[in-house]
Design a protein around this motif. Structure first.
Motif, PDB file in Angstrom:
ATOM      1  N   ALA A 130       0.897  -1.167   0.066  1.00  0.00           N
ATOM      2  CA  ALA A 130      -0.096  -0.101   0.017  1.00  0.00           C
ATOM      3  C   ALA A 130       0.886   1.205  -0.013  1.00  0.00           C
ATOM      4  N   GLY A 131       0.019   2.206  -0.269  1.00  0.00           N
ATOM      5  CA  GLY A 131       0.867   3.664  -0.036  1.00  0.00           C
ATOM      6  C   GLY A 131       1.358   4.233  -1.623  1.00  0.00           C
ATOM      7  N   THR A 132       1.777   5.450  -1.575  1.00  0.00           N
ATOM      8  CA  THR A 132       2.106   6.061  -2.825  1.00  0.00           C
ATOM      9  C   THR A 132       3.673   6.459  -2.819  1.00  0.00           C
ATOM     10  N   PRO A 133       4.334   5.693  -3.528  1.00  0.00           N
ATOM     11  CA  PRO A 133       5.996   5.885  -3.745  1.00  0.00           C
ATOM     12  C   PRO A 133       6.368   7.370  -3.900  1.00  0.00           C
ATOM     13  N   GLY A 134       7.270   7.580  -3.148  1.00  0.00           N
ATOM     14  CA  GLY A 134       7.787   9.029  -3.486  1.00  0.00           C
ATOM     15  C   GLY A 134       9.107   8.729  -4.359  1.00  0.00           C
ATOM     16  N   VAL A 135       9.349   9.615  -5.509  1.00  0.00           N
ATOM     17  CA  VAL A 135      10.663   9.508  -6.126  1.00  0.00           C
ATOM     18  C   VAL A 135      11.422  10.946  -5.854  1.00  0.00           C
ATOM     19  N   LYS A 136      12.516  10.903  -5.521  1.00  0.00           N
ATOM     20  CA  LYS A 136      13.278  12.011  -5.328  1.00  0.00           C
ATOM     21  C   LYS A 136      14.523  12.181  -6.159  1.00  0.00           C
ATOM     22  N   ILE A 137      14.537  13.226  -6.828  1.00  0.00           N
ATOM     23  CA  ILE A 137      15.521  13.260  -7.773  1.00  0.00           C
ATOM     24  C   ILE A 137      16.570  14.464  -7.819  1.00  0.00           C
ATOM     25  N   LYS A 138      17.665  14.021  -7.999  1.00  0.00           N
ATOM     26  CA  LYS A 138      18.581  15.150  -7.892  1.00  0.00           C
ATOM     27  C   LYS A 138      19.437  14.988  -9.295  1.00  0.00           C
ATOM     28  N   ASP A 139      20.018  16.314  -9.903  1.00  0.00           N
ATOM     29  CA  ASP A 139      20.588  16.207 -11.072  1.00  0.00           C
ATOM     30  C   ASP A 139      21.865  16.887 -11.042  1.00  0.00           C
ATOM     31  N   ARG A 140      22.808  16.679 -11.902  1.00  0.00           N
ATOM     32  CA  ARG A 140      24.064  17.370 -12.148  1.00  0.00           C
ATOM     33  C   ARG A 140      24.540  17.496 -13.459  1.00  0.00           C
ATOM     34  N   TYR A 141      24.889  18.705 -13.845  1.00  0.00           N
ATOM     35  CA  TYR A 141      25.369  18.729 -15.035  1.00  0.00           C
ATOM     36  C   TYR A 141      26.692  19.204 -15.209  1.00  0.00           C
ATOM     37  N   ASP A 142      27.702  18.499 -16.090  1.00  0.00           N
ATOM     38  CA  ASP A 142      29.097  19.123 -16.348  1.00  0.00           C
ATOM     39  C   ASP A 142      29.323  19.534 -17.376  1.00  0.00           C
ATOM     40  N   GLN A 170      23.838  13.894 -15.274  1.00  0.00           N
ATOM     41  CA  GLN A 170      23.513  12.750 -14.590  1.00  0.00           C
ATOM     42  C   GLN A 170      22.111  12.922 -13.463  1.00  0.00           C
ATOM     43  N   LEU A 171      21.549  12.040 -13.568  1.00  0.00           N
ATOM     44  CA  LEU A 171      20.304  11.825 -12.424  1.00  0.00           C
ATOM     45  C   LEU A 171      20.543  10.854 -11.527  1.00  0.00           C
ATOM     46  N   SER A 172      20.449  11.300 -10.147  1.00  0.00           N
ATOM     47  CA  SER A 172      20.223  10.469  -9.005  1.00  0.00           C
ATOM     48  C   SER A 172      19.028  10.354  -8.705  1.00  0.00           C
ATOM     49  N   ILE A 173      18.326   9.121  -8.469  1.00  0.00           N
ATOM     50  CA  ILE A 173      17.144   8.721  -8.257  1.00  0.00           C
ATOM     51  C   ILE A 173      16.686   7.825  -7.156  1.00  0.00           C
ATOM     52  N   ARG A 174      16.202   8.296  -6.240  1.00  0.00           N
ATOM     53  CA  ARG A 174      15.928   7.365  -4.926  1.00  0.00           C
ATOM     54  C   ARG A 174      14.484   7.310  -4.851  1.00  0.00           C
ATOM     55  N   GLU A 179      17.810   3.225  -5.105  1.00  0.00           N
ATOM     56  CA  GLU A 179      18.590   4.131  -5.599  1.00  0.00           C
ATOM     57  C   GLU A 179      18.996   3.592  -6.984  1.00  0.00           C
ATOM     58  N   GLU A 180      19.079   4.787  -8.042  1.00  0.00           N
ATOM     59  CA  GLU A 180      19.305   4.339  -9.459  1.00  0.00           C
ATOM     60  C   GLU A 180      20.124   5.833  -9.928  1.00  0.00           C
ATOM     61  N   THR A 181      20.812   5.363 -10.945  1.00  0.00           N
ATOM     62  CA  THR A 181      21.373   6.364 -11.669  1.00  0.00           C
ATOM     63  C   THR A 181      21.498   6.271 -12.993  1.00  0.00           C
ATOM     64  N   VAL A 182      21.188   7.551 -13.669  1.00  0.00           N
ATOM     65  CA  VAL A 182      21.018   7.533 -15.260  1.00  0.00           C
ATOM     66  C   VAL A 182      21.930   8.719 -15.897  1.00  0.00           C
ATOM     67  N   ILE A 183      22.740   8.492 -16.664  1.00  0.00           N
ATOM     68  CA  ILE A 183      23.929   9.223 -17.210  1.00  0.00           C
ATOM     69  C   ILE A 183      23.707   9.547 -18.864  1.00  0.00           C
ATOM     70  N   PHE A 184      23.644  10.845 -19.131  1.00  0.00           N
ATOM     71  CA  PHE A 184      23.270  11.240 -20.516  1.00  0.00           C
ATOM     72  C   PHE A 184      24.581  11.853 -21.044  1.00  0.00           C
ATOM     73  N   LYS A 185      24.952  11.427 -22.246  1.00  0.00           N
ATOM     74  CA  LYS A 185      26.309  11.933 -22.890  1.00  0.00           C
ATOM     75  C   LYS A 185      25.728  12.762 -23.924  1.00  0.00           C
TER      76      LYS A 185
END
Length: 942
Positions: A480-492, A499-503, A562-568
């Motif tokens: 039960a319950g509504t999941p929360g998805v917290k996202i932080k990003d970083r650009y070089d 890069q996205l850090s997803i929790r 926790e997951e990470t997605v990296i874009f080039k």
């Protein structure tokens, strides 16, 4: 003046539901219906007997009905020698016989929940069991089983109403074929209907007649239906993809035949759509719908004889709004789609309710999206889900899509089962893609045709065709319950790497803690400075799998905490568009700045996120105003002035909104989509996402912030309103619906300002369509009595015009009940005594009492508590006549933890009063469960 009750020192000591130690046998099944007994999924066992055929003879009279039930029964295991348990409630047994031999009182035992027949040797193989019982439909105010609605006999058997008609194994995994003979007075009840095919009709002794119906398809008892009365019939037909002709009939009260055309057209569209999208053809030669005024639900999918609440069938432009037309279309389609997703393949037990309801809600949502604007349809569904279902997930009745236990199954016809269940199916479709999802649904229907199955069976078919392991995904059914998805990003900027850090995190809910990560699709886009989406190149170092889905962009499959997605190769920092299309029913946590949101609002290729960006901007303003008021910066009752920073924000935000109000550009845009972009989050949507809140303070802040936005939009809204008023299609029922949506949104904006009362009155007085009349009426009810006499004139004029149309008058009650100016407690009490109000009609009860408690935040949440007490007293009274309606009306009281003092203690005190009624009165099982769970945490802390 009465005073508020003082909260008791401790919460009532409600009994903890008993937990069975073993799988329930017949006597335990009987006990499971007792008030304090929970039923658990883990204790499911197949029935000891199965029923192959049902032959009912229903003899209807003015003060009773005699029901003869002949059942062909055989044991599941001939060696078990089990006693036979049959459910039965409110039945007066006349006789019982087994294989033609009348049973004595020593052969069986009856209690309030059913009959236990002692085992004997001739029950070791197939046998016939017959009962004759007397029931009193005329006294059945619960509207469950067989009851009388005015001069019409009708049934509602889902979930457990059939046991109030005859003795039966009333559970969905007992499937049989049915033959039903109905006998009644020929003049009073000329129309006699049941499931399946009409076999014969004949006159009998005196002025009576009978009809015999046979349903060739095995079905559970909850799908049984019967109707007898004086009804007009509207006819049409449909030719299936294989060339068969299907007769379509809608039965309505005399005089309402002219309001059925839209429902018939909707049915034909749904039949065609189901053939094209799912390959499902209707299986009989006749499809009947009956409209009933007194009905607890919206509609019921009984095999070949759908029984509908009249409000979900009847529609013509003069008396029904555009929203009603859309609602009729959707519900007609929903009940028709159940013929396969619910009837031909049904649920094994009531814990699997979303197997049929969630899947069918998803099917009807896709149908509505194909019939109209997909983005508008999606926004409207998500807006409802996030406001109401997310609140349910955060409340005391939070439960999984497939619950683990219940006390009263009627309480679990919830938004979680329906709306969240539909989102779970949507996610499966998104993960698999169109082709594999269609193959999976085909396999499901073919493999389990005529069976009662589980959510695991549904998912297993999707796994089989896709060769994917969906084990983790099935947590959506059990957690039960509504999941929360917290996202932080970083650009070089040097490397062009984004890069996205997803929790993800899932909050605790009653009975569930320390939850596992969920598997779900999460669609995103990277929007460039010029408003176009970047061509994304996902780096192999990413921990989350990614793929593209047409119309959704990049789909990331989240599985870990926790997951990470990296874009080039990203040349500059993008503005990220998150959870496109609301790809997963989650709360997204990401710190946007105003510039980014305005950019998305203007350029995002995903229509849902364009709308969502505007919602986030408005919610941020509400938050800031409330924050200052709560910090003590306010004067004059908690209202703060908009500060300089927010004035600048208002100019930017209103400029973004004005692009949807520019005269001359309306024809180049989707007006209904523009209307949604202009509509601010309603108050309930805002406070649902807040921690404990002072309702009146929050309401003052909300009203002031909304007023400031409307002031900014006044001129543009006025010009747009005038342009649309002269549009050649504005009064066309179909072609003008989207135009009316935008024009009436303009009117809603203008009605916040006192100088536009005459504009609202003019629309109300001259409206040709109900949509426009209701919009004018709603706008007028914003103006205080001291400011204009137009609202009182409109109230009187509306009543005079529509007093003979009960469904239209439901709007009259509801709009006043929701008004802070004309829905005070004194007004509600006066309306409850109105000559056109009935405490026995569910539509009237919902329109007045439920609307007042759920939507009139200003008057219901009176700090003195008088309104709370009034609703509690109303609930207690209704619980004695219609427990289903009473328990559903209790929801606003159950949110007591959400609010600050004094509201919290006052609401809790009313729940305690419900739990401990005065005198010998007992509350129903329906109400007991709601009250028990709402106060459960209070019991723990006290």
């Amino acid at each position: 003046m009465s005073t508020s009750p003082e909260p008791t020192a401790t919460a009532p000591k409600l009994t903890q539901p008993d937990i069975p130690d073993a799988a329930p046998g017949p006597e335990a099944q009987a006990a499971s219906a007792s008030q304090n007994q929970a039923v658990y999924l883990r204790d499911y066992t197949p029935p000891a007997y199965r029923i192959d055929t049902v032959d009912l003879y229903v003899d209807l009279h003015e003060d009773h009905a005699l029901i003869t039930g002949k059942l062909t029964i055989q044991p599941a295991d001939a060696s078990s020698r089990a006693d036979l348990w049959l459910h039965g409630e409110a039945l007066e047994l006349v006789s019982a016989s087994l294989n033609g031999e009348r049973l004595s009182e020593d052969d069986f035992r009856i209690d309030e929940n059913g009959m236990l027949v002692s085992y004997r040797d001739d029950m070791a193989q197939a046998f016939e069991f017959e009962t004759v019982s007397r029931i009193r439909p005329q006294d059945n105010t619960r509207l469950e089983g067989l009851y009388r609605s005015k001069n019409l006999f009708c049934t509602q058997c889902e979930a457990e109403g059939f046991r109030r008609i005859t003795w039966f194994l009333d559970r969905p995994d007992v499937m049989a074929t049915y033959r039903c003979t109905i006998e009644a007075d020929r003049d009073k009840y000329p129309v006699l209907l049941s499931n399946g095919n009409l076999v014969s009709e004949e006159n009998v002794d005196g002025n009576r007649h009978r009809a015999v119906w046979e349903d060739p398809f095995r079905k559970p008892s909850y799908l049984f239906a019967l109707v007898a009365g004086t009804l007009d019939r509207v006819e049409d037909s449909f030719t299936t993809m294989s060339g068969r002709n299907i007769d379509l009939h809608i039965y309505v009260d005399p005089g309402n035949a002219g309001k059925c055309r839209h429902a018939l057209d909707s049915l034909k569209k749904a039949m065609k759509w189901d053939e094209e999208r799912y390959g499902r053809e209707y299986d009989l030669d006749l499809f009947n719908i009956v409209a009933v005024d007194d009905f607890n639900m919206g509609a019921m999918e009984n095999k070949s004889l759908n029984i509908f609440n009249s409000s979900c069938v009847l529609a013509d432009p003069a008396s029904a709004s555009d929203a009603t037309f859309d609602r009729v279309e959707s519900i007609v389609a929903h009940e028709y789609f159940h013929n396969w997703s619910g009837n031909r393949v049904t649920c094994r037990d009531w814990f699997q309710l979303s197997l049929k309801e969630g899947f069918t809600v998803y099917r009807d949502a896709c149908f509505s999206a194909d019939m109209h604007s997909p983005v508008v349809n999606r926004i409207e569904h998500v807006r409802f889900l996030r406001t109401a279902q997310f609140a349910e997930d955060a409340g005391p009745m939070a439960h999984a899509v497939r619950p683990e236990s219940y006390m009263e199954i009627s309480n679990f016809y919830t938004l979680t089962i329906y709306e969240k269940g539909a989102e779970v199916v949507r996610m499966i479709h998104l993960l698999l893609g169109d082709e594999l999802f269609r193959r999976g649904s085909d396999l499901y229907f073919e493999r389990f045709d005529g069976q009662a199955v589980t959510t695991e069976d549904f998912v297993a078919c999707m796994e089989e065709v896709s060769e994917r392991d969906l084990t983790q995904f099935k947590l959506w059914y059990s957690q039960a319950g509504t999941p929360g998805v917290k996202i932080k990003d970083r650009y070089d900027a040097k490397t062009g790497e984004y890069q996205l850090s997803i929790r993800q995190h899932i909050p605790d809910t009653p009975g569930q803690t320390n939850k596992k990560p969920m598997h779900f699709p999460f669609c995103i886009g990277l929007v460039s400075e010029d408003g176009k989406d970047f061509d994304t190149n996902v780096d192999s170092a990413s921990t989350a799998a990614a793929s593209f889905r047409e119309g959704h962009g990049l789909m990331i499959e989240l599985r870990q905490k926790e997951e990470t997605v990296i874009f080039k190769g990203i040349p500059h920092k993008p503005v990220i568009s998150l959870n496109r299309g609301f790809s997963a029913p989650v709360r997204v946590e990401y710190e946007y700045d105003t510039t980014e949101l305005l950019h998305l609002m203007q350029y995002d290729s995903d229509g849902f996120n364009r709308w969502n960006a505007g919602q986030i901007l408005a919610l941020g303003l509400f938050d800031r105003v409330l924050g200052r008021a709560s910090a003590g910066d306010s004067e004059g009752g908690g209202v703060v002035e908009i500060d300089e920073a927010d004035k600048g924000f208002l100019q930017e935000y209103s400029s973004a909104l004005k692009q949807y109000l520019k005269p001359g550009s309306i024809s180049s845009q989707d007006p209904a989509f523009c209307a949604l972009l202009l509509q601010l989050p309603d108050f309930s949507a805002w406070i649902e996402r807040l921690p404990q809140v002072d309702i009146q303070l929050a309401l003052s802040c909300y009203e002031q912030a909304t007023l400031e936005i409307c002031k900014q939009l006044e001129q543009a809204a006025s010009q747009c309103y005038d342009e649309l008023a002269s549009h050649p299609n504005i009064a066309d029922r179909e072609a003008g619906a989207e135009l009316r949506a935008l024009r009436n949104t303009c009117l809603a904006i203008l009605s916040r300002l006192p100088e536009h009362a005459e504009r609202a009155w003019q629309q109300f007085e001259t409206a040709q369509l109900m949509t426009d009349q209701l919009a004018g009426f709603r706008a007028l009810l914003r103006y205080p009595r001291s400011q204009s006499n137009r609202p009182e004139q409109a109230i009187a004029a509306f009543e005079k015009q529509w007093q003979n149309d009960g469904l239209v008058m439901d709007n009259w009650f509801a709009l006043q009940a929701a008004s802070r100016e004309y829905g005070t407690l004194a007004d509600i009490k006066r309306l409850s005594e109105h000559r056109l109000f009935s405490r026995f009609n569910p539509n009237k009860l919902r329109s007045l009492f439920t609307t007042f408690a759920a939507q009139n935040w200003a008057c219901f949440h009176d700090p003195k508590g008088d309104s709370y007490r009034f609703i509690r007293e109303t609930i207690a009274e209704l619980d004695q006549t219609n427990p289903q309606i009473a328990s559903r009306m209790t929801t606003p009281l159950t949110r007591w933890r959400k609010y600050s003092e004094p509201y919290s203690s006052l609401l809790r005190a009313e729940l305690e009063a419900l739990a401990n009624p005065e005198g010998e009165t007992e509350i129903s099982k329906d109400l007991y469960e709601i009250v028990y769970k709402s106060l459960q945490e209070a019991n723990k802390t006290d």
